[in-house]
Structures are given as C-alpha cells and as structure tokens.
Design an enzyme around this catalytic site. Structure first.
Site, PDB file in Angstrom:
ATOM      1  N   SER A  23       0.813  -1.217   0.000  1.00 33.03           N
ATOM      2  CA  SER A  23       0.000   0.000   0.000  1.00 33.03           C
ATOM      3  C   SER A  23       0.849   1.271   0.000  1.00 33.03           C
ATOM      4  O   SER A  23       1.850   1.377   0.712  1.00 33.03           O
ATOM      5  CB  SER A  23      -0.925   0.016   1.218  1.00 33.03           C
ATOM      6  OG  SER A  23      -1.681   1.212   1.238  1.00 33.03           O
ATOM      7  N   LEU A  24       0.403   2.247  -0.784  1.00 32.95           N
ATOM      8  CA  LEU A  24       1.013   3.573  -0.792  1.00 32.95           C
ATOM      9  C   LEU A  24       0.271   4.557   0.112  1.00 32.95           C
ATOM     10  O   LEU A  24       0.662   5.714   0.229  1.00 32.95           O
ATOM     11  CB  LEU A  24       1.031   4.129  -2.224  1.00 32.95           C
ATOM     12  CG  LEU A  24       1.852   3.345  -3.248  1.00 32.95           C
ATOM     13  CD1 LEU A  24       1.702   3.970  -4.625  1.00 32.95           C
ATOM     14  CD2 LEU A  24       3.319   3.279  -2.847  1.00 32.95           C
ATOM     15  N   THR A  70      -9.150  -2.148   3.199  1.00 34.81           N
ATOM     16  CA  THR A  70      -8.868  -2.629   1.851  1.00 34.81           C
ATOM     17  C   THR A  70      -9.169  -4.120   1.765  1.00 34.81           C
ATOM     18  O   THR A  70      -9.662  -4.736   2.723  1.00 34.81           O
ATOM     19  CB  THR A  70      -7.418  -2.284   1.440  1.00 34.81           C
ATOM     20  OG1 THR A  70      -7.263  -2.535   0.034  1.00 34.81           O
ATOM     21  CG2 THR A  70      -6.391  -3.092   2.228  1.00 34.81           C
ATOM     22  N   LYS A  74     -13.590  -5.218   2.811  1.00 35.26           N
ATOM     23  CA  LYS A  74     -14.506  -4.088   2.603  1.00 35.26           C
ATOM     24  C   LYS A  74     -15.968  -4.440   2.849  1.00 35.26           C
ATOM     25  O   LYS A  74     -16.726  -3.613   3.361  1.00 35.26           O
ATOM     26  CB  LYS A  74     -14.331  -3.527   1.190  1.00 35.26           C
ATOM     27  CG  LYS A  74     -13.010  -2.830   0.968  1.00 35.26           C
ATOM     28  CD  LYS A  74     -12.945  -2.196  -0.407  1.00 35.26           C
ATOM     29  CE  LYS A  74     -11.637  -1.450  -0.597  1.00 35.26           C
ATOM     30  NZ  LYS A  74     -11.603  -0.710  -1.870  1.00 35.26           N
ATOM     31  N   GLU A  86     -24.728   6.520   2.943  1.00 34.57           N
ATOM     32  CA  GLU A  86     -25.551   5.995   1.854  1.00 34.57           C
ATOM     33  C   GLU A  86     -24.731   5.207   0.839  1.00 34.57           C
ATOM     34  O   GLU A  86     -25.146   4.140   0.381  1.00 34.57           O
ATOM     35  CB  GLU A  86     -26.293   7.134   1.148  1.00 34.57           C
ATOM     36  CG  GLU A  86     -27.283   6.626   0.108  1.00 34.57           C
ATOM     37  CD  GLU A  86     -27.988   7.748  -0.621  1.00 34.57           C
ATOM     38  OE1 GLU A  86     -29.154   7.563  -0.988  1.00 34.57           O
ATOM     39  OE2 GLU A  86     -27.364   8.812  -0.829  1.00 34.57           O
ATOM     40  N   GLY A 135     -15.928  -7.204 -12.452  1.00 37.23           N
ATOM     41  CA  GLY A 135     -15.886  -7.426 -11.017  1.00 37.23           C
ATOM     42  C   GLY A 135     -17.201  -7.038 -10.374  1.00 37.23           C
ATOM     43  O   GLY A 135     -17.966  -6.237 -10.929  1.00 37.23           O
ATOM     44  N   GLY A 138     -16.350  -5.215  -3.562  1.00 36.11           N
ATOM     45  CA  GLY A 138     -16.518  -3.923  -2.921  1.00 36.11           C
ATOM     46  C   GLY A 138     -16.136  -2.746  -3.789  1.00 36.11           C
ATOM     47  O   GLY A 138     -16.877  -1.756  -3.868  1.00 36.11           O
ATOM     48  N   ARG A 160     -17.132 -13.284 -12.567  1.00 38.73           N
ATOM     49  CA  ARG A 160     -16.925 -14.731 -12.644  1.00 38.73           C
ATOM     50  C   ARG A 160     -18.111 -15.496 -12.076  1.00 38.73           C
ATOM     51  O   ARG A 160     -18.494 -16.545 -12.589  1.00 38.73           O
ATOM     52  CB  ARG A 160     -15.636 -15.096 -11.887  1.00 38.73           C
ATOM     53  CG  ARG A 160     -15.222 -16.553 -12.024  1.00 38.73           C
ATOM     54  CD  ARG A 160     -13.914 -16.823 -11.307  1.00 38.73           C
ATOM     55  NE  ARG A 160     -14.028 -16.631  -9.871  1.00 38.73           N
ATOM     56  CZ  ARG A 160     -13.448 -15.644  -9.197  1.00 38.73           C
ATOM     57  NH1 ARG A 160     -12.727 -14.735  -9.828  1.00 38.73           N
ATOM     58  NH2 ARG A 160     -13.598 -15.536  -7.887  1.00 38.73           N
ATOM     59  N   ARG A 164     -23.296 -13.125  -7.693  1.00 40.73           N
ATOM     60  CA  ARG A 164     -22.828 -11.938  -6.977  1.00 40.73           C
ATOM     61  C   ARG A 164     -23.156 -10.667  -7.764  1.00 40.73           C
ATOM     62  O   ARG A 164     -23.544  -9.647  -7.193  1.00 40.73           O
ATOM     63  CB  ARG A 164     -21.326 -12.044  -6.742  1.00 40.73           C
ATOM     64  CG  ARG A 164     -20.795 -11.017  -5.781  1.00 40.73           C
ATOM     65  CD  ARG A 164     -19.364 -11.316  -5.408  1.00 40.73           C
ATOM     66  NE  ARG A 164     -18.972 -10.565  -4.230  1.00 40.73           N
ATOM     67  CZ  ARG A 164     -17.751 -10.565  -3.731  1.00 40.73           C
ATOM     68  NH1 ARG A 164     -16.817 -11.317  -4.293  1.00 40.73           N
ATOM     69  NH2 ARG A 164     -17.450  -9.850  -2.670  1.00 40.73           N
TER      70      ARG A 164
END
Length: 284
Positions: A23-24, A70, A74, A86, A135, A138, A160, A164
């Site tokens: 992570s940055l 992350t 999430k 919301e 995708g 989240g 995939r 979902r």
C-alpha cells in the site's frame, strides 16, 4: 517527507487489510499530515480475515480516529460498524471508517467519489455514457454506485460468479440507468458499444497477470479505468490503453482522491492534495 512527530497527543489513523505491504496509503496520508502540521500518523495493519472482528474492536479500544479498509475486508466491515453512509449502504462495502465524537463507528465509502474525481481529472465524463465494470466486489460496487449517480445511461457488470453480480444489480435499483449482468465468458459481448471500461478485479496486482480486458476490446474512443495500482509502475492495462492513445485513469489517481475524501472525514481539514500526489509519485 519529514518523519512524523509522535508524542502523547498524536492522533492515530491507519489501514486494515490482508496484505497491506504494497500500500502507498501511509506515504500519501503522512505526507499531507506533515505538510499541514497535523499531529496525526497513519499506520498499515495487516489483519487476516479470521481476526477482522477483533481487529476492529481493538482499533476502537486503542483510540484510533479512523481507518481505511482494503481487500479482502470491505464487505465484512459493514456489519462491524455502528452505521453506514448511503454510498456504503448501497454498495455493501466500506473503505473508510470515521470514529465519531461519541465513539461510534461510521462506515463510509469514498472509493466511488474518488473514482469520479479521478475520471474527471483525466477528462472522462460518465454522464449519458455506457460503462462495463469487470468485477462485483466492494470496489466494483462503489464504482457502480458513483457511475449511476453521475448520470450513466447503462451499466454492464461482468463477473466470474453471476449470482454476486445479480445481487449487486438488485442493490443498485432506484439509482437510475439500465443495469445488465454478463458472465466473464461474455466479456466481448458486454464491451460492445461501451464507452468506459473499468477493471475492479484483482487482475493486474501481480506481474504476469492477464489483462482484465483483452487488447482487442480497447477500441478507439474507449476510456479505460483501472482500480488496481502497482507501486512505482503503471499496470499492464493502463500501459496498453495509453499505447493506443486512449484516455486512461490509473489506480493511483483513484487512490489519491478516495484518500482526500477519507482524510477530510478524519481531520475536518482539507488535505494537502499536492503533497499526497507527490508522495504517490515518489517525489515526496
């Protein structure tokens, strides 16, 4: 960037995920704190899935002012906070938690607003357009909410596991715009006539990953957005889009703007966006 001052008055914020070593966010947030003279420090915390509930309780007990969330946490964090804004409620995902004055945890989603700000900086305007999001997790959900709120005419979700994606479509009802679901095997069909392609999968995090969108789908006039970022280099998808002269929105830009929104929620102060940007580019 100077080393943060840490003393008995330092306010703690951070990041929970698994992993977090790439992570940055620590560099980005700490650069802004230093530039503004805020006595805050941002720390990355690797929390495995089986310890998530205990980890969130621990952050509250330790007096954290807030934290980012992350992958892969999430969606699960939604059930561990006291209330949701919301965007988090509709998307079913939290990327930012703010600790309120009474100690309660507010789950927020700044991924979507950060995505829109990044798009607009890159000259990509979703209103009236057709977008394909790869995708249904989240990040994808937050992007979908933001796109529809911005006036997107049609949203296509390719995933995939179709179940979902269908669940996400149900949650998006009432935001306006048409929402269609496709299997990943139907990616070429889903991309037909799309103006914006968004990668919200894991693909691109590792060198050697296949492109989330085959190169033949990167047609003239299409804008390409990648929620994935790789420290110090562009993802293969962003490089492929730029080689074709397409508008490309890199994950670093989305990271920047979701971070701006998160930091403002924690501190009540406008962040130093320039310092954050320089830290992400390695100049801070």
């Amino acid at each position: 960037m100077s080393v943060p001052r840490i003393d008995g008055e330092t306010s703690l914020v951070g990041l929970i995920g698994h992993p977090v070593s790439h992570s940055l966010s620590p560099q980005m947030h700490n650069a802004s704190f230093a530039a503004l003279g805020l006595n805050y420090v941002y720390v990355p915390l690797d929390v495995p899935p089986e310890e998530l509930e205990a980890g969130v309780r621990g952050l509250r007990a330790l007096g954290f002012r807030g934290f980012n969330v992350t992958m892969p946490h999430k969606e699960r964090v939604c059930a561990l906070v006291d209330r949701l804004d919301e965007a988090a409620r509709i998307s079913g995902a939290v990327n930012t938690v703010a600790v309120e004055e009474d100690g309660s945890l507010l789950g927020m989603n700044t991924d979507g607003s950060g995505f829109l700000l990044a798009c607009r900086e890159a000259g990509v305007e979703p209103s009236g357009r057709v977008a394909l999001v790869a995708g249904a997790g989240g990040a994808a959900a937050a992007v979908a909410v933001a796109l529809l709120r911005a006036g997107l005419s049609e949203l296509r979700i390719a995933n995939r596991t179709p179940g979902r994606a269908l669940g996400l479509r149900e949650r998006l009802g009432g935001l306006g715009g048409r929402v269609e679901v496709f299997p990943l095997s139907g990616l070429a069909e889903a991309a037909g006539g799309a103006d914006i392609l968004v990668n919200a999968t894991y693909l691109g995090m590792r060198a050697g990953d296949p492109l989330p969108f085959p190169e033949e789908l990167l047609r003239p006039g299409v804008a390409v957005c990648d929620a994935v970022y790789r420290p110090g280099k562009s993802t293969a998808l962003v490089r492929a889009a730029r080689r074709r002269g397409l508008a490309a929105v890199p994950g670093e830009l989305m990271l920047l703007y979701q971070g701006v929104e998160a930091q403002r929620a924690w501190t009540g102060v406008d962040p130093d966006v320039g310092a954050m940007r320089r830290a992400l580019s390695g100049e801070g």
